[in-house]
Design a protein around this motif. Structure first.
Motif, PDB file in Angstrom:
ATOM      1  N   ILE A   8       0.751  -1.330   0.064  1.00 28.63           N
ATOM      2  CA  ILE A   8       0.089   0.090   0.164  1.00 28.63           C
ATOM      3  C   ILE A   8       0.917   1.215  -0.013  1.00 28.63           C
ATOM      4  O   ILE A   8       2.032   1.180   0.408  1.00 28.63           O
ATOM      5  N   GLN A   9       0.566   2.334  -0.733  1.00 24.27           N
ATOM      6  CA  GLN A   9       1.411   3.353  -1.161  1.00 24.27           C
ATOM      7  C   GLN A   9       0.970   4.481   0.358  1.00 24.27           C
ATOM      8  O   GLN A   9      -0.138   4.486   0.457  1.00 24.27           O
ATOM      9  N   PRO A  10       2.132   4.893   0.864  1.00 24.46           N
ATOM     10  CA  PRO A  10       1.796   6.042   2.044  1.00 24.46           C
ATOM     11  C   PRO A  10       1.659   7.354   1.325  1.00 24.46           C
ATOM     12  O   PRO A  10       2.289   8.058   1.476  1.00 24.46           O
ATOM     13  N   ILE A  40       4.842  -1.499   2.983  1.00 21.33           N
ATOM     14  CA  ILE A  40       4.279  -0.017   2.827  1.00 21.33           C
ATOM     15  C   ILE A  40       5.175   0.545   1.661  1.00 21.33           C
ATOM     16  O   ILE A  40       6.649   0.638   1.950  1.00 21.33           O
ATOM     17  N   VAL A  41       4.908   0.771   0.568  1.00 19.44           N
ATOM     18  CA  VAL A  41       5.503   0.887  -0.623  1.00 19.44           C
ATOM     19  C   VAL A  41       6.120   2.516  -0.789  1.00 19.44           C
ATOM     20  O   VAL A  41       5.340   3.027  -1.798  1.00 19.44           O
ATOM     21  N   ASP A  42       6.866   2.883  -0.096  1.00 17.80           N
ATOM     22  CA  ASP A  42       7.276   4.171   0.127  1.00 17.80           C
ATOM     23  C   ASP A  42       8.083   4.693  -1.421  1.00 17.80           C
ATOM     24  O   ASP A  42       7.826   5.690  -1.956  1.00 17.80           O
ATOM     25  N   LEU A  43       8.825   3.738  -2.090  1.00 15.30           N
ATOM     26  CA  LEU A  43       9.460   3.777  -3.185  1.00 15.30           C
ATOM     27  C   LEU A  43       8.487   4.123  -4.338  1.00 15.30           C
ATOM     28  O   LEU A  43       8.814   5.013  -5.143  1.00 15.30           O
ATOM     29  N   HIS A  44       7.491   3.436  -4.437  1.00 21.10           N
ATOM     30  CA  HIS A  44       6.298   3.574  -5.299  1.00 21.10           C
ATOM     31  C   HIS A  44       5.766   5.173  -5.241  1.00 21.10           C
ATOM     32  O   HIS A  44       5.316   5.578  -6.177  1.00 21.10           O
ATOM     33  N   ALA A  45       5.907   5.490  -3.911  1.00 20.71           N
ATOM     34  CA  ALA A  45       5.180   6.925  -3.747  1.00 20.71           C
ATOM     35  C   ALA A  45       6.157   7.915  -4.418  1.00 20.71           C
ATOM     36  O   ALA A  45       5.457   9.104  -4.591  1.00 20.71           O
ATOM     37  N   LEU A 131       8.924  -2.712 -10.680  1.00 18.11           N
ATOM     38  CA  LEU A 131       9.310  -2.575  -9.397  1.00 18.11           C
ATOM     39  C   LEU A 131       8.216  -3.510  -8.597  1.00 18.11           C
ATOM     40  O   LEU A 131       8.700  -4.205  -7.432  1.00 18.11           O
ATOM     41  N   GLN A 132       7.193  -3.218  -8.850  1.00 20.41           N
ATOM     42  CA  GLN A 132       5.918  -4.042  -8.289  1.00 20.41           C
ATOM     43  C   GLN A 132       6.384  -5.387  -8.301  1.00 20.41           C
ATOM     44  O   GLN A 132       5.934  -6.408  -7.385  1.00 20.41           O
ATOM     45  N   ALA A 133       6.685  -6.154  -9.728  1.00 24.07           N
ATOM     46  CA  ALA A 133       6.847  -7.288  -9.659  1.00 24.07           C
ATOM     47  C   ALA A 133       7.904  -7.873  -8.883  1.00 24.07           C
ATOM     48  O   ALA A 133       7.787  -8.893  -8.220  1.00 24.07           O
ATOM     49  N   ALA A 134       9.083  -7.045  -8.719  1.00 21.73           N
ATOM     50  CA  ALA A 134      10.197  -7.293  -7.780  1.00 21.73           C
ATOM     51  C   ALA A 134       9.550  -7.460  -6.404  1.00 21.73           C
ATOM     52  O   ALA A 134       9.759  -8.413  -5.604  1.00 21.73           O
ATOM     53  N   ASP A 135       8.527  -6.710  -5.866  1.00 22.47           N
ATOM     54  CA  ASP A 135       8.083  -6.721  -4.464  1.00 22.47           C
ATOM     55  C   ASP A 135       7.430  -7.999  -4.390  1.00 22.47           C
ATOM     56  O   ASP A 135       7.719  -8.428  -3.348  1.00 22.47           O
ATOM     57  N   ILE A 136       6.639  -8.646  -5.369  1.00 18.87           N
ATOM     58  CA  ILE A 136       6.142  -9.807  -5.227  1.00 18.87           C
ATOM     59  C   ILE A 136       6.890 -11.062  -5.435  1.00 18.87           C
ATOM     60  O   ILE A 136       6.874 -12.092  -4.478  1.00 18.87           O
ATOM     61  N   TYR A 143      -0.207 -15.617  -3.353  1.00 16.17           N
ATOM     62  CA  TYR A 143      -1.324 -14.730  -3.658  1.00 16.17           C
ATOM     63  C   TYR A 143      -1.037 -13.141  -3.413  1.00 16.17           C
ATOM     64  O   TYR A 143      -0.335 -13.146  -2.526  1.00 16.17           O
ATOM     65  N   VAL A 144      -1.576 -12.444  -4.361  1.00 12.36           N
ATOM     66  CA  VAL A 144      -1.478 -11.148  -4.042  1.00 12.36           C
ATOM     67  C   VAL A 144      -2.796 -10.318  -3.866  1.00 12.36           C
ATOM     68  O   VAL A 144      -3.336 -10.301  -5.107  1.00 12.36           O
ATOM     69  N   PRO A 145      -3.264  -9.981  -2.843  1.00 13.92           N
ATOM     70  CA  PRO A 145      -4.673  -9.571  -2.632  1.00 13.92           C
ATOM     71  C   PRO A 145      -4.529  -8.282  -3.032  1.00 13.92           C
ATOM     72  O   PRO A 145      -3.824  -7.163  -2.554  1.00 13.92           O
TER      73      PRO A 145
END
Ligand code: TRP
Length: 330
Positions: A8-10, A40-45, A131-136, A143-145
């Motif tokens: 989730i993005q902060p 908490i995906v601060d890099l994505h933010a 980057l999201q793919a890397a997160d997972i 599973y990715v809700p």
């Protein structure tokens, strides 16, 4: 146990009721019976310009709210993305696996970059899905809700994992999107035909978890209602009342039919007072818990550091395997 990962993005001071009922509530449920990682995906933010003081405040506020809403550090691994540098390491590898055309077809990228305009859209917006793919993939998640809007990113993640595995040998678990139930779809209380959202809605229509009980009471009492006077669930004719019924039902656990019976012969005013009471009493202890967590920053940071440490050790195993299979000298 199957592994679950979500992020989730902060990007705001407070989550709203739609975030909770649409996502976080189900994250809490998934903690039982799964090995859950929540990030908490601060890099994505950072893909849009951010204010340093706000980024820090919102990262801590997100953590405090997730804990207050029921994410338990004993049951799941709650961590901050930037504290696990392996995300950047694998992110680069994923960028090198992705076709330019493939990345250009991501609908979220197309929407966001066209809104920003070619000159202000950042390259990070383009590489966001990698980057999201890397997160997972770092956590070998099964599973990715996520909400429906993330389906395409999860599909890309599967494609990248499959491509890497077939080229370099089996390295990544292929994740599946676990699309969150939209049963409790919560709309804006001033504009009840639109989704509750901070980016598009006005503050008056959004019930925020960190708002004071008084502020939320006032907001709900002035929620938009519809023509007529009967409390009936009818999305086409009574979007306002239907949305309030959904909110009441989701928090009180009473069925919509029971609520219709309960308010038969009563007016919208009485009904709104009852909804306000349910929401305010539901959120009161959650907000109090989040405030308490934010008051002891050292303790909150401690929880996050422990989560990040655990995340790093899992992530490093994936980096080792990835580098080895790629032929990187170790
Ligand atoms: N892109 C997701 C969103 O906007 C957030 C996210 C980042 C995420 N990394 C993730 C979600 C990994 C699930 C898994 O909602």
């Amino acid at each position: 146990m199957k592994r679950v990962l979500s992020g989730i993005q902060p990007t705001s001071d407070s989550f709203h009721l739609g975030n909770y009922l649409g996502a976080v509530k189900q994250w809490v449920e998934l903690q039982d019976g799964h090995d859950a990682f929540y990030c908490i995906v601060d890099l994505h933010a950072l893909t849009v310009e951010t204010d340093p003081a706000l980024l820090r405040k919102r990262t801590l506020a997100s953590a405090a709210q997730l804990l207050a809403l029921g994410i338990s550090p004993e049951k799941s691994t709650l961590f901050v993305q930037s504290q696990v540098p392996q995300h950047n390491q694998l992110g680069w590898i994923m960028e090198c696996m992705t076709g330019f055309g493939e990345a250009s077809r991501m609908t979220q990228f197309k929407d966001k970059s066209s809104k920003a305009g070619a000159d202000s859209a950042r390259v990070g917006l383009f590489t966001y899905p990698m980057l999201q793919a890397a997160d997972i993939l770092l956590y070998q998640a099964h599973y990715v809700p996520v909400g429906e809007d993330q389906r395409q990113h999860i599909e890309l993640t599967r494609d990248l994992a499959g491509r890497f595995n077939s080229r370099y040998g089996n390295t990544f678990q292929l994740p599946e999107a676990y699309i969150l139930k939209t049963a409790a779809k919560i709309n804006d209380i001033q504009e009840p035909t639109a989704k509750m959202s901070k980016s598009s809605g006005a503050v008056a229509g959004v019930i925020e978890i960190m708002d004071t009980p008084e502020a939320n009471l006032k907001k709900i009492k002035s929620a938009m209602t519809d023509a007529g006077r009967e409390v009936k669930y009818d999305v086409a004719e009574k979007p306002g009342i239907s949305n309030l019924l959904t909110i009441h039902s989701a928090l009180s656990g009473k069925s919509i039919a029971d609520l219709e019976n309960e308010f038969e012969g009563k007016g919208y005013g009485d009904f709104k007072s009852a909804v306000a009471e349910v929401v305010v009493e539901y959120l009161r202890p959650i907000r109090a818990k989040a405030v308490e967590l934010l008051e002891d920053e050292e303790h909150l940071l401690d929880i996050l550091h422990q989560g990040s440490e655990k995340a790093r050790s899992v992530a490093q195993q994936t980096i080792d395997a990835t580098y080895k299979n790629l032929g990187v000298v170790l």
